[in-house]
Design a protein around this motif. Structure first.
Motif, short mmCIF file in Angstrom:
data_model
loop_
_atom_site.label_atom_id
_atom_site.label_comp_id
_atom_site.label_asym_id
_atom_site.label_seq_id
_atom_site.Cartn_x
_atom_site.Cartn_y
_atom_site.Cartn_z
N VAL A 34 57.88 33.27 28.73
CA VAL A 34 57.65 32.57 29.99
C VAL A 34 56.20 32.11 29.98
CG1 VAL A 34 57.61 32.71 32.51
CG2 VAL A 34 59.35 33.98 31.22
N ARG A 51 52.99 35.31 20.28
CA ARG A 51 53.82 36.48 20.63
C ARG A 51 55.29 36.19 20.34
NH1 ARG A 51 53.49 38.78 26.64
NH2 ARG A 51 54.67 36.89 27.06
N ASN A 151 65.37 46.44 33.16
CA ASN A 151 64.42 45.72 34.02
C ASN A 151 65.13 45.17 35.25
OD1 ASN A 151 64.00 45.51 31.06
ND2 ASN A 151 61.96 44.84 31.64
N GLY A 178 55.06 47.37 34.70
CA GLY A 178 56.02 46.90 35.69
C GLY A 178 57.29 46.42 34.98
N ALA A 179 58.37 46.25 35.75
CA ALA A 179 59.62 45.78 35.16
C ALA A 179 59.48 44.36 34.63
CB ALA A 179 60.75 45.86 36.18
N ALA A 182 52.44 43.62 33.83
CA ALA A 182 51.53 44.69 33.42
C ALA A 182 51.02 45.36 34.70
CB ALA A 182 50.37 44.12 32.61
N ALA A 239 49.94 42.26 36.85
CA ALA A 239 49.50 41.04 36.17
C ALA A 239 50.68 40.45 35.41
CB ALA A 239 48.36 41.36 35.20
N VAL A 240 50.93 39.19 35.64
CA VAL A 240 52.07 38.52 35.00
C VAL A 240 51.81 37.01 34.96
CG1 VAL A 240 53.28 38.53 37.24
CG2 VAL A 240 54.59 38.11 35.15
N THR A 241 52.29 36.38 33.92
CA THR A 241 52.09 34.94 33.72
C THR A 241 52.34 34.11 34.97
OG1 THR A 241 52.58 35.02 31.38
CG2 THR A 241 53.05 32.94 32.49
#
Ligand code: PDD
Length: 277
Positions: A34, A51, A151, A178-179, A182, A239-241
């Motif tokens: 994502v 990645r 998740n 986190g599911a 981070a 923290a997530v994209t």
């Protein structure tokens, strides 16, 4: 006669469309990414592609040209014309009648969507509640695999409790991540998060938080902590994209700090924005 049944329709096996025979559907046999854009520009695409290449290699999908993936992402993004977009893409091993063992010559399937990012201003301004959930995942969470049932179940459980994210706790009683994010704690001047290992995803946003912190000056400690320690933290955030940094103001039943996003988190959010623009 070999047949399939799709909803209520009988279909001869040889006429079943490849979408139904996708190993991603049967086994979650594929990997995904994502990526997002800020103001018309795709952010951190190279990090995500790196990645992605690692995930593909880890599960032995070898036939993919990353340069082509990059070109497809860019082409789709340009075509959609969405300035703040979420770009999802996955590659599965390919389509074939169900068999755990695969033919190495299968042609991988590529799928991508470009959609508008949800407005998360309120979550960022007010902070979110999170709830803990046992980490039921496998031992290679560093691979961004399509197998997301643990998740999904954890997020659904959290949503049922009015929480925006589930925080995984492993068998040793330590928080992993986190599911779908981070997880960070701030304890005084210490910024703490789990170390990169096979039990968490090497989050791209995590890397940028660490970068942003160079201008904030908290002491970075990559060491796992417990839910009890998290509940006692001065500040918490995910923290997530798709959202970069989101303050956490409630952890299970415990209000964090004064129930509002903390000052260090806000500083990190501001620094993060300067990396993006
Ligand atoms: N999730 N940990 C997990 C388990 C995740 O699924 C994600 C991202 C992250 C954050 O990684 P990054 O900073 O690279 O986005 C951490 C994506 C967005 C998803 O599954 O939708």
């Amino acid at each position: 006669m070999q047949i399939a049944m799709i909803q209520d329709e009988i279909v001869p096996m040889e006429e079943v469309g490849s979408v139904y025979l996708d190993r991603g559907v049967f086994f979650g046999d594929g990997v995904y990414e994502v990526v997002r854009s800020y103001n018309g520009k795709v952010f951190a695409l190279e990090e995500h592609l790196q990645r992605f290449a690692k995930s593909l290699a880890a599960i032995g999908i070898t036939k993919v040209d990353i340069d082509e993936v990059r070109a497809r992402v860019q082409q789709a993004f340009d075509t959609a014309g969405i300035s703040n977009a979420k770009i999802y893409f996955h590659i599965t091993r390919g389509s074939a009648p169900r068999n755990h063992v695969y033919d190495k010559n299968l042609e991988p399937n590529f799928f991508l969507t470009v959609t508008e990012l949800a407005d998360d201003t309120e979550a960022k301004n007010k902070g979110i509640a999170v709830s803990t959930h046992p980490d039921w995942r496998w031992k290679r969470c560093d691979i961004k695999s399509l197998n997301l049932l643990p998740n999904v179940l954890a997020r659904q459980d959290a949503a049922g409790k009015g929480c925006a994210e589930a925080i995984f706790v492993d068998d040793a009683g330590l928080i992993t991540e986190g599911a779908s994010s981070a997880f960070f704690g701030i304890f005084g001047q210490r910024l703490q998060t789990a170390p990169l290992a096979n039990n968490i995803l090497p989050s791209i946003t995590r890397g940028f938080v660490i970068e942003a912190n160079k201008n904030v000056g908290l002491e970075l400690v990559e060491k796992s902590f417990t839910p009890a320690q998290a509940a006692d933290a001065d500040e918490l955030f995910i923290a997530v994209t798709t959202q970069d940094i989101v303050p956490v103001v409630k952890f299970d039943d415990k209000i964090i700090g004064d129930g509002k996003p903390g000052s260090s988190t806000k500083q990190l959010m501001a620094e993060f924005q300067s990396l993006v623009l």
